[in-house]
Design a protein around this motif. Structure first.
Motif, PDB file in Angstrom:
ATOM      1  N   CYS A   1      11.524 -20.400  29.636  1.00 47.55           N
ATOM      2  CA  CYS A   1      12.629 -21.304  29.305  1.00 47.55           C
ATOM      3  C   CYS A   1      12.332 -22.713  29.819  1.00 47.55           C
ATOM      4  O   CYS A   1      12.806 -23.106  30.888  1.00 47.55           O
ATOM      5  N   PRO A   2      11.563 -23.483  29.064  1.00 45.92           N
ATOM      6  CA  PRO A   2      11.288 -24.848  29.527  1.00 45.92           C
ATOM      7  C   PRO A   2      12.572 -25.668  29.596  1.00 45.92           C
ATOM      8  O   PRO A   2      13.499 -25.451  28.828  1.00 45.92           O
ATOM      9  N   ASP A   3      12.594 -26.617  30.529  1.00 47.50           N
ATOM     10  CA  ASP A   3      13.763 -27.483  30.696  1.00 47.50           C
ATOM     11  C   ASP A   3      13.909 -28.425  29.511  1.00 47.50           C
ATOM     12  O   ASP A   3      12.983 -29.154  29.173  1.00 47.50           O
ATOM     13  N   ASN A   4      15.068 -28.407  28.879  1.00 46.45           N
ATOM     14  CA  ASN A   4      15.410 -29.334  27.795  1.00 46.45           C
ATOM     15  C   ASN A   4      14.276 -29.562  26.797  1.00 46.45           C
ATOM     16  O   ASN A   4      13.818 -30.697  26.633  1.00 46.45           O
ATOM     17  N   PRO A   5      13.841 -28.525  26.127  1.00 42.47           N
ATOM     18  CA  PRO A   5      12.742 -28.722  25.159  1.00 42.47           C
ATOM     19  C   PRO A   5      13.160 -29.639  24.017  1.00 42.47           C
ATOM     20  O   PRO A   5      14.252 -29.509  23.478  1.00 42.47           O
ATOM     21  N   LYS A   6      12.292 -30.570  23.691  1.00 37.20           N
ATOM     22  CA  LYS A   6      12.574 -31.529  22.623  1.00 37.20           C
ATOM     23  C   LYS A   6      11.623 -31.363  21.440  1.00 37.20           C
ATOM     24  O   LYS A   6      11.860 -31.931  20.383  1.00 37.20           O
ATOM     25  N   SER A   7      10.533 -30.613  21.648  1.00 41.26           N
ATOM     26  CA  SER A   7       9.599 -30.387  20.551  1.00 41.26           C
ATOM     27  C   SER A   7       8.925 -29.043  20.762  1.00 41.26           C
ATOM     28  O   SER A   7       9.005 -28.451  21.851  1.00 41.26           O
ATOM     29  N   VAL A   8       8.240 -28.590  19.746  1.00 39.58           N
ATOM     30  CA  VAL A   8       7.533 -27.318  19.838  1.00 39.58           C
ATOM     31  C   VAL A   8       6.473 -27.364  20.932  1.00 39.58           C
ATOM     32  O   VAL A   8       6.147 -26.350  21.542  1.00 39.58           O
ATOM     33  N   HIS A   9       5.978 -28.542  21.232  1.00 40.74           N
ATOM     34  CA  HIS A   9       4.941 -28.681  22.257  1.00 40.74           C
ATOM     35  C   HIS A   9       5.438 -28.240  23.632  1.00 40.74           C
ATOM     36  O   HIS A   9       4.644 -27.789  24.459  1.00 40.74           O
ATOM     37  N   ASP A  10       6.735 -28.336  23.866  1.00 37.60           N
ATOM     38  CA  ASP A  10       7.298 -27.875  25.134  1.00 37.60           C
ATOM     39  C   ASP A  10       7.168 -26.361  25.297  1.00 37.60           C
ATOM     40  O   ASP A  10       7.218 -25.853  26.420  1.00 37.60           O
ATOM     41  N   PHE A  11       7.012 -25.648  24.187  1.00 37.31           N
ATOM     42  CA  PHE A  11       6.836 -24.197  24.217  1.00 37.31           C
ATOM     43  C   PHE A  11       5.363 -23.792  24.210  1.00 37.31           C
ATOM     44  O   PHE A  11       5.041 -22.623  24.347  1.00 37.31           O
ATOM     45  N   GLU A  12       4.493 -24.764  24.020  1.00 43.28           N
ATOM     46  CA  GLU A  12       3.059 -24.475  23.943  1.00 43.28           C
ATOM     47  C   GLU A  12       2.320 -24.774  25.237  1.00 43.28           C
ATOM     48  O   GLU A  12       1.117 -24.569  25.314  1.00 43.28           O
ATOM     49  N   VAL A  13       3.033 -25.233  26.264  1.00 47.68           N
ATOM     50  CA  VAL A  13       2.388 -25.527  27.534  1.00 47.68           C
ATOM     51  C   VAL A  13       1.862 -24.235  28.152  1.00 47.68           C
ATOM     52  O   VAL A  13       2.397 -23.152  27.892  1.00 47.68           O
TER      53      VAL A  13
END
Length: 173
Positions: free
Chosen positions: A140-152
């Motif tokens: 659960c990334p903090d405040n995801p704004k793009s798909v890249h936040d889920f690809e870290v």
């Protein structure tokens, strides 16, 4: 088990999605789908005027059992409403491949979260529950704004660890 982060909605809400499942995934003409369709191509059963399925009431008789069985675990509306702020590929065709890609990234994370959420109901040791909480937090990334936040790496590594974690619970069940 108290969650350290707020979980996203993990149930489907098609009314807040952009029919991403009808576009993102390929269909094989077999017992689950009555036609052959490539990924990132809208299903021909989607209405031209809106994002509704023209055969939704008759999916099984028309040979679309795969559609009946499909669940996105809330990923479709999260992609549409949060990552794309309510815009749709129908409004802006340039968004199509970006939105479908995002669904293919976010859906497995939502499915993992759904499974990990169920762990709280299992009679397992506290250490195993803490491990579940750690995985949930990482997914659960903090405040995801793009798909890249889920690809870290932190999110993707946690996602890769979920199957082994779930298998490790077998002795307790």
């Amino acid at each position: 088990m108290t969650l350290p982060v707020a979980l996203p909605t993990l149930t489907d809400d098609c009314s807040n999605c952009a029919a991403l499942c009808c576009v993102a995934y390929p269909f094989d003409a077999d017992e689950d789908f009555a036609l052959l369709k490539r990924a990132d191509i809208p299903c021909p059963n989607l209405s031209d005027s809106c994002l509704n399925c023209t055969v939704h009431a008759d999916l099984l008789p028309k040979g679309f059992g795969g559609c009946v069985a499909y669940q996105c675990a809330g990923a479709g509306q999260r992609v549409t409403q949060e990552l794309f702020e309510g815009e749709t590929w129908r409004d802006d065709p340039d968004l199509l491949e970006h939105m479908t890609y995002a669904l293919r990234v976010v859906r497995p994370i939502h499915e993992a979260l759904l499974l990990l959420q169920e762990v709280s109901n299992l009679p397992i040791p506290a250490s195993a529950k803490r491990q579940a909480l750690s995985l949930i937090t990482a997914l659960c990334p903090d405040n995801p704004k793009s798909v890249h936040d889920f690809e870290v790496p932190e999110v993707q590594d946690a996602l890769a660890d979920v199957p082994a974690y779930l298998q490790s619970l077998a002795p307790f069940l």
